[in-house]
Design an enzyme around this catalytic site. Structure first.
Site, PDB file in Angstrom:
ATOM      1  N   GLY A  98       0.823  -1.216   0.000  1.00  0.00           N
ATOM      2  CA  GLY A  98       0.000   0.000   0.000  1.00  0.00           C
ATOM      3  C   GLY A  98       0.851   1.258   0.000  1.00  0.00           C
ATOM      4  CG  ASP A 267       5.558  -3.140  -4.774  1.00  0.00           C
ATOM      5  OD1 ASP A 267       6.219  -4.136  -5.103  1.00  0.00           O
ATOM      6  OD2 ASP A 267       6.013  -2.230  -4.058  1.00  0.00           O
TER       7      ASP A 267
HETATM    8  P1  AMP Z   1       9.377   0.995  -2.623  1.00  0.00           P
HETATM    9  O1  AMP Z   1      10.470  -0.013  -2.474  1.00  0.00           O
HETATM   10  O2  AMP Z   1       9.820   2.415  -2.472  1.00  0.00           O
HETATM   11  O3  AMP Z   1       8.557   0.767  -3.820  1.00  0.00           O
HETATM   12  O4  AMP Z   1       8.422   0.779  -1.352  1.00  0.00           O
HETATM   13  C1  AMP Z   1       7.832  -0.452  -1.015  1.00  0.00           C
HETATM   14  C2  AMP Z   1       6.776  -0.245   0.029  1.00  0.00           C
HETATM   15  O5  AMP Z   1       7.327   0.362   1.194  1.00  0.00           O
HETATM   16  C3  AMP Z   1       5.625   0.658  -0.391  1.00  0.00           C
HETATM   17  O6  AMP Z   1       4.481   0.170   0.225  1.00  0.00           O
HETATM   18  C4  AMP Z   1       6.044   1.993   0.178  1.00  0.00           C
HETATM   19  O7  AMP Z   1       4.948   2.840   0.379  1.00  0.00           O
HETATM   20  C5  AMP Z   1       6.670   1.575   1.489  1.00  0.00           C
HETATM   21  N1  AMP Z   1       7.656   2.551   2.007  1.00  0.00           N
HETATM   22  C6  AMP Z   1       8.864   2.842   1.509  1.00  0.00           C
HETATM   23  N2  AMP Z   1       9.480   3.770   2.261  1.00  0.00           N
HETATM   24  C7  AMP Z   1       8.616   4.106   3.255  1.00  0.00           C
HETATM   25  C8  AMP Z   1       8.659   5.005   4.365  1.00  0.00           C
HETATM   26  N3  AMP Z   1       9.712   5.758   4.611  1.00  0.00           N
HETATM   27  N4  AMP Z   1       7.562   5.063   5.156  1.00  0.00           N
HETATM   28  C9  AMP Z   1       6.502   4.297   4.943  1.00  0.00           C
HETATM   29  N5  AMP Z   1       6.407   3.420   3.928  1.00  0.00           N
HETATM   30  C10 AMP Z   1       7.450   3.319   3.081  1.00  0.00           C
HETATM   31 MG    MG Z   2       7.043   1.424  -4.640  1.00  0.00          MG
END
Ligand code: AMP
Ligand code: MG
Length: 506
Positions: A98, A267
């Site tokens: 999410g 995702d």
């Molecule tokens: P990503 O690898 O950036 O695509 O992130 C994977 C998941 O981790 C997604 O659900 C992001 O919204 C969540 N996410 C990444 N960094 C953060 C953060 N600093 N705080 C909250 N959720 C995060």
């Molecule tokens: Mg992402």
């Protein structure tokens, strides 16, 4: 707040929020409140992205808009929410993810006279959401600058991408490996729906919601799938096929320009075939197919050369998710199998243009493979090679005996590149030379967002000097143009570039 305006509609007459994602219902998202950051300032903004949604040029000078785009104030009519999705990360089912740090404000329908297209407006880094899991809901300045610049760079290159309107910075502390500061990127896209949204509902056997989501996306973005008679006239199979084709076209463009995404989890795959979620991405400096740009990718799952196959793997996850709607395994596979023709076709088309051919040529694949082998063997700079080759074609005039060694000087294997250039030049006849060079100079960029360029912009921005962000943006918005005052951005990477380590930490 010193701004006298209390409503954005006063600043941009005719502006109207749509909340069509919110209208899908509460199974698809959770309403959220953005968390303010103190005293935000503009780190960078894209006038071109701004015009896309019909926001007046002066809007970002207004304190009101700065606060809106920092997540400090919700414009009237917007309904901030975070969407729920799941996905496969690094090849394994990761369960529910999410929007952990993104707030969807809603969709902006610009007034008709602006000729803008309706876009969703999302604030990335605007604080905790119900999906933040262990995270803090924030994004740091460095990764926000990279996302902002790369979104606009990809658009400049003609590669489908989510857009970035601005980066708002703040001195608000954020803790990663060391203390950093928070930033918020305003992202724009017709929709931010990912493969993972479909996987989420399918995994939980929520077939009514799965159908609702598919119908929403088909009606808005793939309406032709309803009338398509291929694949037994199955609209969902045709939808899967259309996504397959768009994804193939996008990844072929990545490979052609030397773009490594770094985290191709399901995702992070847009249902519209847009490049999305710029994290540890990299434009290749030296050409090396096995290059791994993400320091956290220990297995090299997302190495540069693997990207086309990973996209296919991810499409299979989407196919699996859509199976309850397609209701026919053979049709699902048939839709997915089009990747095997659409990817090579898209790749051939990209390579033809890079080589200056107006259409795909017989024997072109060998020609392209051979030069890529030479580039890899000598770790030749990828972008500089193609740009020099474009000028080489332009400068070549057999009758005048002009000698241009700029391409061969890039190689240790002189005999190898000489033989290749001879083979290649036989295909670029004298009469076609001008046309070929023209096409090549519009296809092979002079400016790409190399890691060290991003780093220069970040270092300056950390000292509150935002001029490098602006200059780089200018170069990257017009990557095919000669811009003499920005020449240094087209140079080889300095020695320290190889020491830059980019991980998932953002
Ligand atoms: P990503 O690898 O950036 O695509 O992130 C994977 C998941 O981790 C997604 O659900 C992001 O919204 C969540 N996410 C990444 N960094 C953060 C953060 N600093 N705080 C909250 N959720 C995060
Ligand atoms: Mg992402």
């Amino acid at each position: 707040m010193h701004d006298t305006l209390s409503d954005p509609a006063q600043l941009a007459p005719g502006w109207r929020w749509d909340n069509s994602f919110a209208a899908l219902g509460s199974d698809f998202y959770t309403p959220m409140a953005t968390q303010p950051i103190a005293q935000p300032y503009v780190v960078g903004h894209s006038a071109s992205a701004q015009s896309l949604i019909g926001l007046p040029a002066h809007a970002l000078q207004s304190e009101l808009w700065q606060h809106i785009l920092a997540g400090n104030q919700v414009p009237s009519g917007a309904q901030p929410l975070s969407t729920v999705y799941s996905g496969h990360q690094f090849g394994v089912w990761a369960g529910q993810l999410g929007d952990g740090r993104a707030a969807l404000l809603g969709e902006m329908a610009p007034p008709p006279e602006h000729n803008g297209v309706a876009h969703e407006i999302q604030l990335k880094g605007a604080g905790l959401t119900p999906y933040s899991r262990m995270g803090d809901g924030r994004a740091v300045l460095r990764s926000s600058i990279r996302e902002f610049l790369c979104s606009e760079a990809m658009h400049g290159l003609g590669i489908p991408t989510t857009r970035a309107l601005c980066v708002m910075g703040s001195d608000h502390p954020v803790y990663r490996e060391q203390p950093e500061t928070a930033a918020v990127v305003t992202r724009l896209a017709p929709t931010f729906i990912r493969f993972g949204h479909f996987e989420h509902f399918s995994h939980h056997d929520l077939h009514a919601q799965l159908r609702q989501l598919a119908d929403f996306v088909i009606d808005r973005f793939y309406p032709q799938c309803r009338a398509d008679t291929r694949l037994n006239g199955n609209a969902y199979a045709n939808f899967l096929q259309a996504v397959t084709e768009r994804t193939a076209a996008m990844v072929a463009q990545w490979q052609a320009v030397g773009f490594c995404h770094g985290v191709m989890n399901t995702d992070n795959m847009s249902i519209l075939g847009l490049t999305i979620d710029y994290g540890p991405f990299q434009f290749l400096d030296a050409f090396y197919p096995g290059h791994i740009c993400n320091h956290s990718d220990n297995q090299g799952r997302y190495a540069f050369y693997k990207q086309p196959n990973v996209a296919y793997w991810n499409l299979y996850c989407l196919g699996q998710a859509l199976l309850p709607l397609i209701e026919d395994q053979e049709l699902t596979i048939a839709a997915l199998e089009t990747y095997k023709t659409s990817y090579p076709q898209a790749q051939d088309a990209c390579m033809a243009a890079k080589l200056g051919f107006p259409a795909v040529q017989e024997g072109q694949r060998d020609l392209a493979d051979n030069v890529l082998r030479l580039l890899a063997a000598d770790r030749v700079d990828y972008s500089i090679f193609w740009r020099r080759l474009s000028h080489w074609v332009n400068n070549r005039d057999d009758s005048a005996g002009v000698k241009d060694d700029s391409v061969r000087d890039l190689f240790l294997d002189r005999a190898g590149i000489d033989a290749w250039l001879l083979q290649y030049s036989e295909r670029i006849t004298q009469t076609r030379r001008g046309l070929a060079a023209d096409l090549m100079l519009k296809t092979n960029p002079k400016y790409v967002l190399r890691n060290h360029l991003g780093e220069l912009a970040i270092r300056a921005a950390k000292n509150k000097n935002f001029s490098v962000v602006a200059q780089l943006l200018r170069a990257l918005e017009h990557p095919f143009d000669e811009q003499p005052e920005l020449e240094s951005f087209a140079d080889f990477p300095p020695d320290w570039a190889s020491g830059i380590s980019i991980s998932c930490s953002s």
